[in-house]
Design a protein around this motif. Structure first.
Motif, mmCIF file in Angstrom:
data_model
loop_
_atom_site.group_PDB
_atom_site.id
_atom_site.type_symbol
_atom_site.label_atom_id
_atom_site.label_comp_id
_atom_site.label_asym_id
_atom_site.label_seq_id
_atom_site.Cartn_x
_atom_site.Cartn_y
_atom_site.Cartn_z
ATOM 1 N N LYS A 279 0.858 -1.224 -0.064
ATOM 2 C CA LYS A 279 0.053 -0.086 0.053
ATOM 3 C C LYS A 279 0.867 1.298 0.115
ATOM 4 N N PRO A 280 0.504 2.361 -0.661
ATOM 5 C CA PRO A 280 1.112 3.575 -0.876
ATOM 6 C C PRO A 280 1.233 3.911 0.796
ATOM 7 N N THR A 281 2.531 4.509 1.083
ATOM 8 C CA THR A 281 2.823 5.184 2.237
ATOM 9 C C THR A 281 3.658 6.367 2.388
ATOM 10 N N LYS A 282 4.041 7.117 3.355
ATOM 11 C CA LYS A 282 4.693 8.204 3.412
ATOM 12 C C LYS A 282 6.094 8.033 2.745
ATOM 13 N N VAL A 283 6.610 8.852 2.197
ATOM 14 C CA VAL A 283 8.120 8.554 1.187
ATOM 15 C C VAL A 283 9.123 8.255 2.206
ATOM 16 N N ASP A 284 9.243 8.661 3.521
ATOM 17 C CA ASP A 284 10.375 8.405 4.224
ATOM 18 C C ASP A 284 10.077 6.755 4.799
ATOM 19 N N LYS A 285 8.861 6.294 4.981
ATOM 20 C CA LYS A 285 8.621 4.972 5.434
ATOM 21 C C LYS A 285 8.824 3.961 4.057
ATOM 22 N N LEU A 286 8.620 4.572 3.011
ATOM 23 C CA LEU A 286 8.899 3.747 1.780
ATOM 24 C C LEU A 286 10.132 3.559 1.629
ATOM 25 N N GLU A 287 11.055 4.542 1.905
ATOM 26 C CA GLU A 287 12.528 4.502 1.750
ATOM 27 C C GLU A 287 13.130 3.426 2.501
ATOM 28 N N LYS A 288 12.609 3.532 3.914
ATOM 29 C CA LYS A 288 13.142 2.564 4.812
ATOM 30 C C LYS A 288 12.688 1.126 4.614
ATOM 31 N N LEU A 289 11.657 1.084 3.922
ATOM 32 C CA LEU A 289 11.114 -0.279 3.564
ATOM 33 C C LEU A 289 11.937 -0.871 2.481
#
Length: 312
Positions: A279-289
């Protein structure tokens, strides 16, 4: 002319209680108002709503109730779909019932709406069936039509009408209308896209002809709409062309190239570069993932299908 009448039923769907009795009432009303109807179809997950908590075993009580209704009115019936419990797996399954009340076939949705429709196992078999002296019908469900290979396969198998129950309550409904028109045109077939209301969708069910034009588009209220189709239109379109112009099925047949992207074991570096199905999420969280994924090399399937709740 080779007429056949199909009624779509667009009705409110509850997520917290069975909608079975309302479906039966809608069938009673449909056949009282329109006794010429030969086939009836409902929307995706119409009977029990979108929660896997209400998954049913198949065959089961729901199918028996629907078989009795089909036999009562001597109609073909596709009562939307239900979540089917099969061991430790859950499928999104549609049943086709003939006028004698017999189960003709079942179809398991091939493309669950990942990453939102979590916990659902994809089916792996295409579904067509014959209505004697009428034609060949194909079944697909909701997100399936976003993958043109699905409807094209049904057309190559001979399907002249695609029965497509859906449950769309999201802002991409207008895009789905254009997809329905496109699938009808490029496969030169009728396309019945039947949506629900409230928990079951935002309505706007759509019926398209083999030239891709919209024959009927419902509003956002409960509706019963019987549509008489002429099966000869499919034959003429496929023989003479869409609007007597393009003949996509013949061209597909005559120019079947080597579609290497479908070859077993084919590598797809660009697709692999798109990251996990999440699922789309905040950019910073996406980068961590993404960083975590690269460090521990989790397979996409592990990253994608977590959870036990469905909210398609």
């Amino acid at each position: 002319m080779k007429p056949f009448t199909i009624a779509g039923i667009q009705m409110r769907v509850s997520a917290t209680q069975s909608n079975l009795e309302m479906m039966k009432l809608k069938l009673d009303i449909t056949m009282h108002l329109y006794p010429s109807v030969q086939m009836v179809m409902f929307s995706e997950l119409c009977a029990y709503g979108p929660l896997t908590y209400y998954a049913q075993e198949v065959p089961g009580a729901f199918e028996k109730e629907m078989q009795a209704m089909a036999k009562k009115y001597a109609i073909w019936l596709l009562p939307g779909s239900i979540f089917e419990k099969d061991g430790d797996k859950i499928y999104n399954t549609a049943t086709v019932i003939n006028p004698n009340g017999e189960i003709v076939t079942r179809y398991r949705k091939m493309f669950p709406f990942y990453p939102f429709e979590v916990g659902i196992t994809p089916g792996n078999e295409f579904c067509t069936f014959e209505v004697p002296n009428v034609g060949i019908f194909g079944v697909s469900i909701c997100y399936d039509m976003w993958f043109p290979e699905t409807v094209r396969t049904l057309a190559v198998m001979g399907a002249e009408v695609i029965l497509h129950p859906t449950m769309t309550g999201t802002m991409d409904r207008e895009i789905e209308h254009s997809i329905a028109q496109t699938m009808a045109a490029v496969n030169q077939c009728f396309f019945f896209d039947i949506n629900g209301l409230e928990t079951g969708g935002i309505g706007c069910s759509t019926v398209c002809g083999p030239d891709g034009r919209i024959m009927y588009k419902a509003g956002a209220t409960e509706e019963i709409f019987p549509i008489e189709i002429d099966m000869e239109r499919v034959k003429r379109s496929r023989e003479l062309g869409v609007m007597r112009l393009g003949q996509p099925l013949k061209s597909f047949r005559d120019n079947l190239g080597d579609f290497s992207i479908y070859a077993p074991g084919a590598k797809h570096p660009y697709l692999d570069s798109l990251g996990p199905l999440i699922k789309p999420t905040k950019v910073d969280k996406l980068e961590k993932l993404k960083k975590l994924e690269s460090e521990i090399e989790l397979p996409v399937s592990v990253m994608s299908y977590k959870g036990d709740h469905n909210d398609n």
